[in-house]
Design a protein around this motif. Structure first.
Motif, PDB file in Angstrom:
ATOM      1  N   PRO A  38       8.378  -3.935   4.446  1.00  7.41           N
ATOM      2  CA  PRO A  38       8.740  -2.751   3.651  1.00  7.41           C
ATOM      3  C   PRO A  38       8.831  -3.041   2.154  1.00  7.41           C
ATOM      4  N   SER A  39       9.283  -4.236   1.809  1.00 10.83           N
ATOM      5  CA  SER A  39       9.396  -4.568   0.388  1.00 10.83           C
ATOM      6  C   SER A  39       8.025  -4.635  -0.276  1.00 10.83           C
ATOM      7  N   VAL A  40       7.014  -4.995   0.498  1.00  8.79           N
ATOM      8  CA  VAL A  40       5.643  -5.027  -0.031  1.00  8.79           C
ATOM      9  C   VAL A  40       5.099  -3.608  -0.143  1.00  8.79           C
ATOM     10  N   LEU A  41       5.323  -2.801   0.897  1.00  6.25           N
ATOM     11  CA  LEU A  41       4.838  -1.420   0.876  1.00  6.25           C
ATOM     12  C   LEU A  41       5.487  -0.640  -0.261  1.00  6.25           C
ATOM     13  N   ALA A  42       6.721  -0.970  -0.569  1.00  5.91           N
ATOM     14  CA  ALA A  42       7.452  -0.240  -1.607  1.00  5.91           C
ATOM     15  C   ALA A  42       6.835  -0.424  -2.986  1.00  5.91           C
ATOM     16  N   ARG A  43       5.957  -1.390  -3.122  1.00  8.76           N
ATOM     17  CA  ARG A  43       5.293  -1.574  -4.423  1.00  8.76           C
ATOM     18  C   ARG A  43       4.393  -0.387  -4.750  1.00  8.76           C
ATOM     19  N   VAL A  44       3.968   0.329  -3.703  1.00  6.10           N
ATOM     20  CA  VAL A  44       3.164   1.534  -3.917  1.00  6.10           C
ATOM     21  C   VAL A  44       3.798   2.644  -3.077  1.00  6.10           C
ATOM     22  N   ALA A  45       4.785   3.296  -3.633  1.00  5.34           N
ATOM     23  CA  ALA A  45       5.509   4.356  -2.916  1.00  5.34           C
ATOM     24  C   ALA A  45       5.106   5.740  -3.405  1.00  5.34           C
ATOM     25  N   ASP A  46       4.053   5.815  -4.204  1.00  5.79           N
ATOM     26  CA  ASP A  46       3.578   7.096  -4.730  1.00  5.79           C
ATOM     27  C   ASP A  46       3.163   8.006  -3.574  1.00  5.79           C
ATOM     28  N   PRO A  47       3.510   9.291  -3.656  1.00  9.76           N
ATOM     29  CA  PRO A  47       3.150  10.208  -2.554  1.00  9.76           C
ATOM     30  C   PRO A  47       1.651  10.382  -2.369  1.00  9.76           C
ATOM     31  N   ARG A  48       0.860   9.954  -3.350  1.00  5.10           N
ATOM     32  CA  ARG A  48      -0.601  10.065  -3.198  1.00  5.10           C
ATOM     33  C   ARG A  48      -1.195   8.866  -2.470  1.00  5.10           C
ATOM     34  N   ALA A  49      -0.364   7.935  -2.089  1.00  2.00           N
ATOM     35  CA  ALA A  49      -0.846   6.706  -1.445  1.00  2.00           C
ATOM     36  C   ALA A  49      -0.464   6.671   0.027  1.00  2.00           C
ATOM     37  N   ARG A  50      -1.344   6.099   0.837  1.00  2.00           N
ATOM     38  CA  ARG A  50      -1.036   5.876   2.248  1.00  2.00           C
ATOM     39  C   ARG A  50      -1.382   4.431   2.598  1.00  2.00           C
ATOM     40  N   HIS A  51      -0.603   3.895   3.516  1.00  2.00           N
ATOM     41  CA  HIS A  51      -0.764   2.489   3.889  1.00  2.00           C
ATOM     42  C   HIS A  51      -1.307   2.357   5.320  1.00  2.00           C
ATOM     43  N   PHE A  52      -2.232   1.440   5.491  1.00  2.00           N
ATOM     44  CA  PHE A  52      -2.817   1.179   6.805  1.00  2.00           C
ATOM     45  C   PHE A  52      -2.799  -0.325   7.072  1.00  2.00           C
ATOM     46  N   TRP A  53      -2.571  -0.684   8.321  1.00  2.00           N
ATOM     47  CA  TRP A  53      -2.666  -2.085   8.744  1.00  2.00           C
ATOM     48  C   TRP A  53      -3.917  -2.222   9.593  1.00  2.00           C
ATOM     49  N   ASP A  54      -4.883  -2.950   9.086  1.00  2.00           N
ATOM     50  CA  ASP A  54      -6.190  -3.076   9.725  1.00  2.00           C
ATOM     51  C   ASP A  54      -6.329  -4.494  10.280  1.00  2.00           C
ATOM     52  N   ARG A  55      -5.670  -4.715  11.404  1.00  2.00           N
ATOM     53  CA  ARG A  55      -5.626  -6.067  11.971  1.00  2.00           C
ATOM     54  C   ARG A  55      -7.029  -6.590  12.310  1.00  2.00           C
ATOM     55  N   GLY A  56      -7.904  -5.691  12.757  1.00  2.00           N
ATOM     56  CA  GLY A  56      -9.258  -6.099  13.136  1.00  2.00           C
ATOM     57  C   GLY A  56     -10.242  -6.128  11.970  1.00  2.00           C
ATOM     58  N   ARG A  57      -9.743  -5.827  10.778  1.00  2.00           N
ATOM     59  CA  ARG A  57     -10.565  -5.832   9.557  1.00  2.00           C
ATOM     60  C   ARG A  57     -11.795  -4.949   9.703  1.00  2.00           C
ATOM     61  N   LEU A  58     -11.600  -3.763  10.276  1.00  2.00           N
ATOM     62  CA  LEU A  58     -12.710  -2.841  10.510  1.00  2.00           C
ATOM     63  C   LEU A  58     -13.255  -2.290   9.195  1.00  2.00           C
ATOM     64  N   VAL A  59     -12.347  -1.965   8.275  1.00  2.00           N
ATOM     65  CA  VAL A  59     -12.788  -1.404   6.997  1.00  2.00           C
ATOM     66  C   VAL A  59     -13.534  -2.466   6.193  1.00  2.00           C
ATOM     67  N   SER A  60     -13.014  -3.679   6.223  1.00  2.00           N
ATOM     68  CA  SER A  60     -13.689  -4.784   5.539  1.00  2.00           C
ATOM     69  C   SER A  60     -15.104  -4.959   6.069  1.00  2.00           C
ATOM     70  N   ALA A  61     -15.249  -4.927   7.378  1.00  2.00           N
ATOM     71  CA  ALA A  61     -16.583  -5.105   7.976  1.00  2.00           C
ATOM     72  C   ALA A  61     -17.513  -3.972   7.564  1.00  2.00           C
ATOM     73  N   GLY A  62     -16.966  -2.755   7.546  1.00  2.00           N
ATOM     74  CA  GLY A  62     -17.796  -1.616   7.155  1.00  2.00           C
ATOM     75  C   GLY A  62     -18.208  -1.687   5.703  1.00  2.00           C
ATOM     76  N   LEU A  63     -17.268  -2.087   4.849  1.00  2.00           N
ATOM     77  CA  LEU A  63     -17.596  -2.174   3.424  1.00  2.00           C
ATOM     78  C   LEU A  63     -18.560  -3.331   3.169  1.00  2.00           C
ATOM     79  N   LEU A  64     -18.414  -4.400   3.929  1.00  3.01           N
ATOM     80  CA  LEU A  64     -19.329  -5.531   3.764  1.00  3.01           C
ATOM     81  C   LEU A  64     -20.762  -5.113   4.096  1.00  3.01           C
ATOM     82  N   ARG A  65     -20.914  -4.295   5.129  1.00  4.29           N
ATOM     83  CA  ARG A  65     -22.258  -3.810   5.478  1.00  4.29           C
ATOM     84  C   ARG A  65     -22.847  -2.996   4.326  1.00  4.29           C
ATOM     85  N   VAL A  66     -21.997  -2.184   3.690  1.00  4.78           N
ATOM     86  CA  VAL A  66     -22.460  -1.389   2.556  1.00  4.78           C
ATOM     87  C   VAL A  66     -22.893  -2.300   1.412  1.00  4.78           C
ATOM     88  N   LEU A  67     -22.070  -3.317   1.134  1.00  5.41           N
ATOM     89  CA  LEU A  67     -22.376  -4.220   0.017  1.00  5.41           C
ATOM     90  C   LEU A  67     -23.643  -5.023   0.288  1.00  5.41           C
TER      91      LEU A  67
END
Lengths: 133, 71
Positions: A38-67
Motif C-alpha cells: 500500500p505504501s508503494v501504491l500510495a505514491r500514485v493516489a490520483d483518482p485518474r490512476a488505476r493499479h494492476f498487478w500483472d504477475r504473468g507479465r501479459l502487458v509486457s509481452a504484448g508491448l514487446l510484440r508491438v516494439l
C-alpha cells in the motif's frame, strides 16, 4: 519505484479530467515476490490512476510484440527490456486509440521512467482537453 | 537436561518459522489499495479485459500505461 513517484508528481501538476493512467506492476527483480505494498501504491493516489498487478507479465509481452514489430509510432527511443521483459517503461496513447485483440501501438514509448518523465509531462501538457470533459 | 533444552529449541524454531510464514502470507495476500482508490486489480489470462475495458472506456482522452517493478 522512482517511476511511480515521478508519474505521481506529473499528475499533481497536470490538470485534465480525460487523462487516465494505468500502472501495471509486474515481477521483474528477485525482490518482487509479491504485489506492491500500500505504501508503494500510495505514491500514485490520483483518482485518474488505476493499479494492476500483472504477475504473468501479459502487458509486457504484448508491448514487446508491438516494439519488435516496429509499430510503436516511431517516437521515443529505447524502453528498457531485460530477458524479454519490458519494464520501467512509459507508453502514451493519444485519444482515439482502441485496444482490440492485442496491446495497441503507443504514440510514444520510452524509459526508464524517471529519465523520460519530463518529456511525458510535456506531451500531456500539450494535449488539448476534449470538449465537454 | 538435554531433552528439555532440545524441546525449547524446537518450539522456538517452530514459533519463529510460523511467525515468518504469517508475515509472508500477510504481505502476499493482504488487499492492496491506495488511499481512497479501488484495490489493486490482479491480471491474468482470464481477466486481462479488466485493463483493456478501462483503457477503451477512456479512449476520449490521453492514456498513459506504465510498466513498473514493485521494488
Amino acid at each position: 519505484m522512482g517511476g511511480a513517484s515521478a508519474i505521481g508528481d506529473v499528475l499533481r501538476r497536470t490538470p485534465g479530467g480525460s487523462l487516465r493512467v494505468f500502472l501495471v506492476w509486474e515481477p521483474v527483480l528477485a525482490t518482487d515476490l509479491s504485489p506492491p505494498l500500500p505504501s508503494v501504491l500510495a505514491r500514485v493516489a490520483d483518482p485518474r490512476a488505476r493499479h494492476f498487478w500483472d504477475r504473468g507479465r501479459l502487458v509486457s509481452a504484448g508491448l514487446l510484440r508491438v516494439l519488435e514489430a516496429g509499430r510503436a509510432g516511431g517516437e521515443g527511443a529505447d524502453p528498457p527490456e531485460q530477458d524479454g521483459i519490458v519494464w520501467d517503461t512509459v507508453a502514451v496513447y493519444p485519444p482515439g486509440v482502441v485496444w482490440g485483440d492485442a496491446v495497441p501501438a503507443p504514440g510514444y514509448v520510452d524509459g526508464p521512467v524517471v529519465r523520460v518523465i519530463e518529456e511525458v509531462a510535456r506531451r500531456l501538457a500539450s494535449t488539448p482537453e476534449a470538449p465537454g470533459r | 537436561m538435554t531433552a528439555p533444552r532440545t524441546k525449547t529449541l524446537v518450539v522456538s524454531l517452530a514459533t519463529g518459522i510460523l511467525a515468518l510464514l504469517a508475515i509472508g502470507a500477510y504481505f502476499y495476500f493482504a488487499p492492496r489499495s491506495a488511499p481512497g482508490r479501488p484495490s489493486l486489480v490482479h491480471l491474468d489470462a482470464g481477466n486481462i479485459n479488466a485493463l483493456r475495458d478501462d483503457f477503451n472506456a477512456a479512449a476520449g482522452g490521453t492514456r498513459v500505461v506504465l510498466l513498473l517493478s514493485p521494488t
